[in-house]
Design a protein around this motif. Structure first.
Motif, mmCIF file in Angstrom:
data_model
loop_
_atom_site.group_PDB
_atom_site.id
_atom_site.type_symbol
_atom_site.label_atom_id
_atom_site.label_comp_id
_atom_site.label_asym_id
_atom_site.label_seq_id
_atom_site.Cartn_x
_atom_site.Cartn_y
_atom_site.Cartn_z
ATOM 1 N N THR A 1 2.582 1.320 -0.341
ATOM 2 C CA THR A 1 1.549 0.972 -1.320
ATOM 3 C C THR A 1 1.717 1.789 -2.586
ATOM 4 O O THR A 1 1.660 1.263 -3.713
ATOM 5 C CB THR A 1 0.155 1.209 -0.717
ATOM 6 O OG1 THR A 1 -0.055 0.285 0.362
ATOM 7 C CG2 THR A 1 -0.939 1.003 -1.754
ATOM 8 N N ASP A 2 1.942 3.086 -2.423
ATOM 9 C CA ASP A 2 2.136 3.952 -3.594
ATOM 10 C C ASP A 2 3.451 3.657 -4.299
ATOM 11 O O ASP A 2 3.530 3.681 -5.531
ATOM 12 C CB ASP A 2 2.100 5.422 -3.166
ATOM 13 C CG ASP A 2 0.723 5.882 -2.725
ATOM 14 O OD1 ASP A 2 -0.267 5.201 -3.073
ATOM 15 O OD2 ASP A 2 0.632 6.904 -2.028
ATOM 16 N N LEU A 3 4.490 3.372 -3.521
ATOM 17 C CA LEU A 3 5.820 3.167 -4.099
ATOM 18 C C LEU A 3 5.855 1.978 -5.048
ATOM 19 O O LEU A 3 6.504 2.029 -6.099
ATOM 20 C CB LEU A 3 6.839 2.965 -2.972
ATOM 21 C CG LEU A 3 8.305 2.881 -3.384
ATOM 22 C CD1 LEU A 3 8.776 4.200 -3.987
ATOM 23 C CD2 LEU A 3 9.176 2.490 -2.186
ATOM 24 N N VAL A 4 5.167 0.892 -4.697
ATOM 25 C CA VAL A 4 5.182 -0.311 -5.548
ATOM 26 C C VAL A 4 3.874 -0.491 -6.307
ATOM 27 O O VAL A 4 3.621 -1.550 -6.894
ATOM 28 C CB VAL A 4 5.520 -1.577 -4.725
ATOM 29 C CG1 VAL A 4 6.917 -1.473 -4.149
ATOM 30 C CG2 VAL A 4 4.497 -1.820 -3.620
ATOM 31 N N ASP A 5 3.028 0.555 -6.274
ATOM 32 C CA ASP A 5 1.807 0.594 -7.074
ATOM 33 C C ASP A 5 0.901 -0.598 -6.801
ATOM 34 O O ASP A 5 0.442 -1.292 -7.716
ATOM 35 C CB ASP A 5 2.161 0.657 -8.567
ATOM 36 C CG ASP A 5 0.979 1.081 -9.426
ATOM 37 O OD1 ASP A 5 0.060 1.735 -8.886
ATOM 38 O OD2 ASP A 5 0.976 0.749 -10.628
ATOM 39 N N LEU A 6 0.592 -0.826 -5.517
ATOM 40 C CA LEU A 6 -0.281 -1.941 -5.151
ATOM 41 C C LEU A 6 -1.737 -1.613 -5.471
ATOM 42 O O LEU A 6 -2.218 -0.532 -5.121
ATOM 43 C CB LEU A 6 -0.188 -2.238 -3.655
ATOM 44 C CG LEU A 6 0.981 -3.052 -3.120
ATOM 45 C CD1 LEU A 6 0.715 -3.410 -1.673
ATOM 46 C CD2 LEU A 6 1.221 -4.298 -3.934
ATOM 47 N N PRO A 7 -2.469 -2.533 -6.083
ATOM 48 C CA PRO A 7 -3.911 -2.331 -6.246
ATOM 49 C C PRO A 7 -4.633 -2.449 -4.909
ATOM 50 O O PRO A 7 -4.102 -3.007 -3.943
ATOM 51 C CB PRO A 7 -4.324 -3.455 -7.203
ATOM 52 C CG PRO A 7 -3.262 -4.492 -7.053
ATOM 53 C CD PRO A 7 -1.991 -3.776 -6.712
ATOM 54 N N GLU A 8 -5.844 -1.953 -4.851
ATOM 55 C CA GLU A 8 -6.574 -1.881 -3.589
ATOM 56 C C GLU A 8 -6.876 -3.247 -2.988
ATOM 57 O O GLU A 8 -7.037 -3.367 -1.771
ATOM 58 C CB GLU A 8 -7.892 -1.111 -3.786
ATOM 59 C CG GLU A 8 -7.701 0.377 -4.022
ATOM 60 C CD GLU A 8 -9.024 1.110 -4.087
ATOM 61 O OE1 GLU A 8 -10.080 0.435 -3.960
ATOM 62 O OE2 GLU A 8 -9.013 2.337 -4.256
ATOM 63 N N HIS A 9 -6.987 -4.282 -3.820
ATOM 64 C CA HIS A 9 -7.373 -5.589 -3.282
ATOM 65 C C HIS A 9 -6.202 -6.343 -2.646
ATOM 66 O O HIS A 9 -6.387 -7.453 -2.139
ATOM 67 C CB HIS A 9 -8.010 -6.453 -4.377
ATOM 68 C CG HIS A 9 -7.094 -6.731 -5.538
ATOM 69 N ND1 HIS A 9 -7.081 -5.953 -6.669
ATOM 70 C CD2 HIS A 9 -6.182 -7.700 -5.740
ATOM 71 C CE1 HIS A 9 -6.197 -6.432 -7.531
ATOM 72 N NE2 HIS A 9 -5.631 -7.497 -6.982
ATOM 73 N N LEU A 10 -5.004 -5.766 -2.633
ATOM 74 C CA LEU A 10 -3.860 -6.415 -2.006
ATOM 75 C C LEU A 10 -3.501 -5.708 -0.704
ATOM 76 O O LEU A 10 -3.510 -4.482 -0.627
ATOM 77 C CB LEU A 10 -2.642 -6.407 -2.929
ATOM 78 C CG LEU A 10 -2.733 -7.236 -4.211
ATOM 79 C CD1 LEU A 10 -1.411 -7.216 -4.949
ATOM 80 C CD2 LEU A 10 -3.156 -8.674 -3.918
ATOM 81 N N GLN A 11 -3.193 -6.500 0.312
ATOM 82 C CA GLN A 11 -2.798 -5.982 1.619
ATOM 83 C C GLN A 11 -1.302 -6.193 1.817
ATOM 84 O O GLN A 11 -0.781 -7.288 1.591
ATOM 85 C CB GLN A 11 -3.572 -6.713 2.719
ATOM 86 C CG GLN A 11 -3.167 -6.334 4.133
ATOM 87 C CD GLN A 11 -3.908 -7.147 5.182
ATOM 88 O OE1 GLN A 11 -5.017 -7.650 4.921
ATOM 89 N NE2 GLN A 11 -3.328 -7.304 6.352
ATOM 90 N N LEU A 12 -0.597 -5.154 2.256
ATOM 91 C CA LEU A 12 0.824 -5.293 2.572
ATOM 92 C C LEU A 12 1.023 -6.213 3.760
ATOM 93 O O LEU A 12 0.290 -6.131 4.751
ATOM 94 C CB LEU A 12 1.420 -3.928 2.909
ATOM 95 C CG LEU A 12 1.821 -3.017 1.759
ATOM 96 C CD1 LEU A 12 2.201 -1.651 2.305
ATOM 97 C CD2 LEU A 12 2.975 -3.620 0.980
ATOM 98 N N VAL A 13 2.019 -7.072 3.677
ATOM 99 C CA VAL A 13 2.401 -7.904 4.813
ATOM 100 C C VAL A 13 3.836 -7.585 5.252
ATOM 101 O O VAL A 13 4.100 -7.441 6.445
ATOM 102 C CB VAL A 13 2.270 -9.403 4.485
ATOM 103 C CG1 VAL A 13 2.722 -10.262 5.670
ATOM 104 C CG2 VAL A 13 0.834 -9.746 4.095
ATOM 105 N N ALA A 14 4.753 -7.433 4.300
ATOM 106 C CA ALA A 14 6.142 -7.227 4.698
ATOM 107 C C ALA A 14 6.978 -6.672 3.554
ATOM 108 O O ALA A 14 6.693 -6.927 2.382
ATOM 109 C CB ALA A 14 6.760 -8.535 5.179
ATOM 110 N N TRP A 15 8.019 -5.916 3.925
ATOM 111 C CA TRP A 15 9.155 -5.651 3.054
ATOM 112 C C TRP A 15 10.324 -6.442 3.621
ATOM 113 O O TRP A 15 10.695 -6.274 4.787
ATOM 114 C CB TRP A 15 9.501 -4.168 2.998
ATOM 115 C CG TRP A 15 10.757 -3.861 2.188
ATOM 116 C CD1 TRP A 15 12.037 -4.242 2.482
ATOM 117 C CD2 TRP A 15 10.845 -3.141 0.956
ATOM 118 N NE1 TRP A 15 12.913 -3.802 1.528
ATOM 119 C CE2 TRP A 15 12.215 -3.117 0.573
ATOM 120 C CE3 TRP A 15 9.909 -2.487 0.149
ATOM 121 C CZ2 TRP A 15 12.659 -2.472 -0.583
ATOM 122 C CZ3 TRP A 15 10.356 -1.855 -0.995
ATOM 123 C CH2 TRP A 15 11.706 -1.849 -1.363
#
Length: 230
Positions: free
Chosen positions: A162-176
């Protein structure tokens, strides 16, 4: 468009799909092919036509190296948690091709995309994340048809990525996803080749009317001799 794809061609792409680790050529996927693959992902079915996914394309070598180093540390942690016999089986298994692929695609899910009333999600909220996973499957099959490998990386801390790609809080990681040209697609999935786990027969997964009623094992087809897997 050259004409409709035959059912046999489609099934062959599904059969050839693999979770790629060691087969990347080191050449980056070209932009036109990448966009075709992402277009296929974007055409996936989604609950309420919400299209809740986003795709972050990561190609900066420093970012790829940073993530690869993090994943390597998680691999060590998993290895050290295994009993000796399973650790020995795990040793030769490559778990990622982050730098070798040259391209990472981070797939995310946004719960509020589609408005406060997403048609079809009211009683099963997980259908939103399921939609993002369907986009990944579309991407994976399109990539396979193009001769492009895909590897799903899951050895990481979500907070780190999340920090590495600077995701905002409203987005949930699904996959790399590691994406790139390959030398070949392995006929046998890695986890089966290295003795970690084999796939189970289709008959074990099919039930009729109730869970307890299973199909009899079918005769093995010479066209599809291997069980499915990664």
């Amino acid at each position: 468009m050259t004409g409709p794809v035959s059912a046999q061609e489609l099934y062959e792409v599904i059969r050839r799909r693999r979770d790629v680790r060691a087969e990347f050529t080191g050449e980056p996927v070209d932009e036109a092919t990448l966009l075709r693959i992402l277009d296929a992902a974007h055409r996936a079915p989604s609950v309420g036509n919400s299209q809740p996914w986003d795709f972050i394309v990561v190609r900066d070598p420093a970012t790829l190296r940073t993530f690869a180093d993090h994943v390597a540390s998680k691999r060590v942690e998993f290895h050290d948690s295994l009993p000796p016999d399973r650790a020995a089986t795990f040793d030769p298994i490559k778990i990622e091709g982050i730098t070798e692929s040259g391209t990472g695609i981070v797939v995310t899910y946004r719960h509020d995309r589609g408005g406060p009333q997403v048609l079809g999600r009211a009683t099963v909220p997980e259908t939103g994340v399921y939609s993002a996973v369907l986009a990944i499957q579309n991407l994976w099959l399109a990539a396979t048809a193009e001769g492009i490998g895909v590897g799903w990386v899951s050895f990481y801390d979500p907070e780190f990525l999340t920090d590495l790609v600077d995701l905002p809080e409203h987005l949930q990681l699904v996959a790399w996803l590691c994406v790139g040209p390959v030398h070949e697609f392995q006929e046998v999935p890695d986890l089966e080749r290295f003795g970690w786990r084999t796939g189970r027969p289709l008959a074990e997964a099919i039930h009729r009317e109730t869970f307890g009623a299973q199909d009899a094992p079918p005769a093995r087809s010479s066209a599809y001799p291997r069980s499915p897997g990664s």
